[in-house]
Enzyme design. Structure first.
Site, mmCIF file in Angstrom:
data_model
loop_
_atom_site.group_PDB
_atom_site.id
_atom_site.type_symbol
_atom_site.label_atom_id
_atom_site.label_comp_id
_atom_site.label_asym_id
_atom_site.label_seq_id
_atom_site.Cartn_x
_atom_site.Cartn_y
_atom_site.Cartn_z
ATOM 1 N N GLN A 63 28.187 51.203 39.397
ATOM 2 C CA GLN A 63 28.544 50.029 38.605
ATOM 3 C C GLN A 63 28.107 48.762 39.333
ATOM 4 O OE1 GLN A 63 32.828 50.931 38.303
ATOM 5 N NE2 GLN A 63 32.557 51.012 36.092
ATOM 6 N N ASP A 119 29.495 46.116 39.920
ATOM 7 C CA ASP A 119 30.859 45.616 39.841
ATOM 8 C C ASP A 119 31.028 44.301 40.597
ATOM 9 O OD1 ASP A 119 33.116 46.339 38.512
ATOM 10 O OD2 ASP A 119 33.462 48.158 39.665
ATOM 11 N N ARG A 130 33.710 60.466 38.180
ATOM 12 C CA ARG A 130 34.715 60.920 37.212
ATOM 13 C C ARG A 130 34.299 62.290 36.689
ATOM 14 N NH1 ARG A 130 35.057 55.149 34.030
ATOM 15 N NH2 ARG A 130 35.405 53.912 35.900
ATOM 16 N N HIS A 140 34.497 41.391 41.324
ATOM 17 C CA HIS A 140 35.864 40.976 41.026
ATOM 18 C C HIS A 140 36.079 39.573 41.560
ATOM 19 C CE1 HIS A 140 35.980 45.389 40.843
ATOM 20 N NE2 HIS A 140 36.762 45.155 39.813
ATOM 21 N N LYS A 158 39.542 42.694 27.279
ATOM 22 C CA LYS A 158 38.143 42.628 27.691
ATOM 23 C C LYS A 158 37.320 41.829 26.685
ATOM 24 C CE LYS A 158 37.504 47.067 27.325
ATOM 25 N NZ LYS A 158 36.725 48.314 27.312
ATOM 26 N N CYS A 180 37.696 48.558 41.790
ATOM 27 C CA CYS A 180 38.624 47.421 41.858
ATOM 28 C C CYS A 180 39.756 47.584 42.877
ATOM 29 C CB CYS A 180 39.167 47.070 40.479
ATOM 30 S SG CYS A 180 39.254 48.369 39.286
ATOM 31 N N HIS A 189 37.468 41.134 36.236
ATOM 32 C CA HIS A 189 36.553 42.255 36.473
ATOM 33 C C HIS A 189 35.300 41.984 35.642
ATOM 34 C CE1 HIS A 189 40.039 45.062 37.602
ATOM 35 N NE2 HIS A 189 40.638 44.035 37.026
#
Length: 648
Positions: free
Chosen positions: A382, A384, A364, A386, A470, A335, A516
């Site tokens: 991911q 992902d 991570r 946005h 979320k 993000c 997100h």
């Protein structure tokens, strides 16, 4: 008299001192027989606890999660009693209920325990249970509690941190334990129990403390429930994605590459690619634009976003360059990069929404003990995206994302799910960034969108991301296990931190709202769950190979090649097994590989221009013959039934 409010909103009056069991009996004798626990004004109480004030009462049975917790916590007391009898001098610490069953941490001193001891412990637990001892709570002064446990440093440490007047013990039979409460009426409800395993566990999770023995167990109100549960565990072992991933040659690990860093083999890479293309096609229809961001970023980027403060300890250590003071991090989130892509140029309200999508790999540093196959890794991708929109567009954009998530689930066979509205912790607000005003707007946006879409929802406080609430999709797999798959988040905070703007119709600069979203979540974790859900029998449209052509002998190899060419013309993925093996061996190998269709070719098939079709898992049901065109039509029809059409 006191007024008791029930979950349906009805109010009943009782004499002060009435119990939860009294309330259950007033409703029906059948309910009273099944009630095993209760909560009053949000606090767990025993079914025989006197109620002396007005309040809200919830009654729990075995079918409720809180009922199971009370059942399992009560069994941990009985197991602790059995252990204390069988291993004199041990020191008990804590024994909570967990997601499946319970555990008790024990300092066994000079004693040892192994799986050879499990049966005799289980038998003693059931002997105690059959005696139908009631669980009774009593208050104890701090001084008295400390005296009782003067030889148990673990209990005294717990008691030292409690306030006088808040300390309670639970008694049953000739056993007592320091306990806050939350038990079933009596031990007789426990009809089946099994010790699942033992493991080492540091006192209070601190490796500086002494290592204790953690005894895991589970219990049920019927023997059949335990039998079914153990069968389910065996089926889960057969479906373990680590086992299937190896058998199907999807992914592997290398100690030289490093823990938690999966290597995708050709079949697995093809599977990932198909999933990516599936979502990319839907995203293109929905107006998303593909972007690509680097695998690293300057530390300052993640300081600005707040990720460094929240996740810095779980990230890989900073990368120091030859330039003095210059530090980079492996990307823990996509993000912040997407915020900078948005910031690349000025925008007008007429340009919004902007929808940026990326299959971005992030890193991570998970602890080695927490790594598990593909479900917990150190590098993962991911799906992902946005969305940057005006506040007025938020509701419509959020609902469109819900539609996309439902399309993904429908095409992959995930039909049983609950939408979890994950909100802030009501007490501890220090875990979050941003103003209360923005949080309230974001939370209301999610609640309203979920309601308008008629989703089956639950609300969980304390499960929000640090920057916003979320909507998490909790999916049940074929074994009834619940997984979090897919998430949508509303964020007013990162636009503030990155000073994102657009020019409104009033010619003034305004902050966009950020959504997100990740329908798959992590590609690695999603594939692991899909593997276990389907037992490796993926939907036909997703299979790495949809058919394998098996030659009865090498003289039919040319015909097999002709069949393969025709299948490729129909865009059906297939291969030929022309090994010098018996047809039985080829069929068995194809079954292990979960090959959806086996097309057997020999003299008769070559003469008639057909294939003999055998379906995976249908041994003994006979083969059918068809032309390649007929087979292709059958495959396409099956795919069209499972692969939904995405419309905007």
């Amino acid at each position: 008299m006191i007024k008791i409010t029930l979950p349906d909103g009805s109010v009943k009056e009782f004499a002060s001192g009435a119990t939860a069991m009294d309330v259950a009996k007033s409703i029906s004798e059948g309910l009273a027989r099944n009630v095993i626990s209760a909560s009053f004004n949000g606090t767990t109480v025993e079914t025989e606890t006197p109620l002396t004030t007005d309040g809200s009462l919830v009654l729990y049975t075995w079918n409720d999660l809180d009922g199971k917790k009370a059942f399992w916590h009560s069994t941990s007391h009985v197991m602790a009693q059995a252990l204390q009898e069988m291993y004199p001098g041990i020191k008990l610490t804590i024994g909570p209920a967990i997601e499946k069953g319970f555990y008790y941490d024990v300092d066994f001193g000079a004693h040892t325990i192994s799986d050879a001891d499990f049966k005799k412990i289980e038998d003693r637990v059931l002997e105690i249970a059959r005696e139908k001892h009631e669980f009774k709570m009593r208050s104890v002064s701090k001084a008295e509690a400390l005296e009782i446990y003067k030889d148990n440093e673990y209990k005294t440490e717990l008691i030292s941190n409690l306030e006088d007047g808040t300390i309670t013990f639970c008694d049953h039979s000739n056993f007592f334990d320091l306990c806050r409460g939350g038990h079933i009426p009596n031990t007789g409800l426990i009809k089946a129990m099994k010790i699942m395993s033992v493991a080492g566990a540091y006192w209070r999770g601190d490796e500086k403390n002494k290592q204790l023995t953690r005894v895991y167990g589970i219990s049920f109100p019927k023997q059949k429930d335990l039998t079914d549960y153990l069968e389910l565990l065996e089926e889960a072992k057969r479906r373990d994605h680590r086992k299937l991933g190896k058998e199907l040659e999807l992914f592997a690990y290398s100690s030289r590459v490093g823990q938690g860093l999966p290597l995708w083999l050709p079949k697995g890479a093809a599977l990932r690619e198909r999933l990516e293309q599936f979502l990319k096609r839907a995203q293109k229809k929905a107006g998303y634009e593909q972007v690509v961001s680097p695998h690293i970023g300057q530390k300052e980027l993640y300081v600005t976003s707040g990720h460094y403060a929240k996740y810095g300890a779980d990230s890989f250590q900073p990368i120091h360059t030859p330039a003095e003071g210059e530090e980079f991090l492996l990307k823990p989130m996509n993000c912040p990069h997407h915020c900078e892509i948005y910031n690349n140029k000025p925008w007008s309200y007429k340009d919004l929404p902007k929808r940026y999508a990326e299959f971005g790999t992030v890193y991570r540093y998970e602890q080695s003990g927490e790594l598990h196959g593909l479900t917990r890794v150190r590098g993962f991708t991911q799906d992902d995206a946005h969305i940057f929109c005006t506040p007025d567009q938020l509701d419509e954009e959020f609902k469109k994302v819900i539609d996309l998530v439902l399309y993904v689930f429908g095409s992959l066979g995930f039909e049983n799910f609950t939408a979890q509205i994950s909100l802030r912790d009501q007490e501890n607000r220090d875990k979050y960034i941003g103003s209360d005003e923005n949080w309230e707007k974001a939370e209301n946006a999610i609640i309203n969108a979920a309601r308008d879409k008629n989703l089956n929802t639950v609300v969980e406080y304390g499960e929000a991301a640090f920057y916003g609430p979320k909507l998490d999709f909790m999916v049940k797999d074929a074994l009834g296990r619940s997984w979090q798959l897919g998430t949508i988040q509303v964020d007013y905070n990162l636009p503030e931190r990155f000073e994102l703007t657009y020019k409104g119709s009033d010619n003034e600069l305004h902050r966009p709202v950020m959504i997100h979203r990740a329908p798959f979540g992590s590609m690695e974790r999603f594939i692991a769950i899909l593997l276990e859900h389907t037992a490796g029998n993926f939907p036909l449209w997703l299979m790495p190979e949809q058919a394998i052509i098996l030659c009865l002998s090498e003289k039919y190899e040319n015909y097999a090649k002709k069949v393969l060419e025709l299948l490729e013309n129909h865009e059906i993925r297939a291969l030929i097994d022309n090994r010098n093996e018996t047809i039985g061996k080829k069929i068995r190998d194809a079954e292990v590989q979960k090959m959806p269709f086996m097309l057997i070719v020999g003299e008769e098939e070559e003469k008639n221009g057909t294939v003999s079709i055998r379906r995976h898992g249908q041994e003994g049901k006979g083969n059918t013959s068809a032309t390649v065109d007929q087979f292709a039509a059958m495959v396409q029809e099956e795919i069209s039934k499972t692969l939904k059409t995405f419309s905007v």
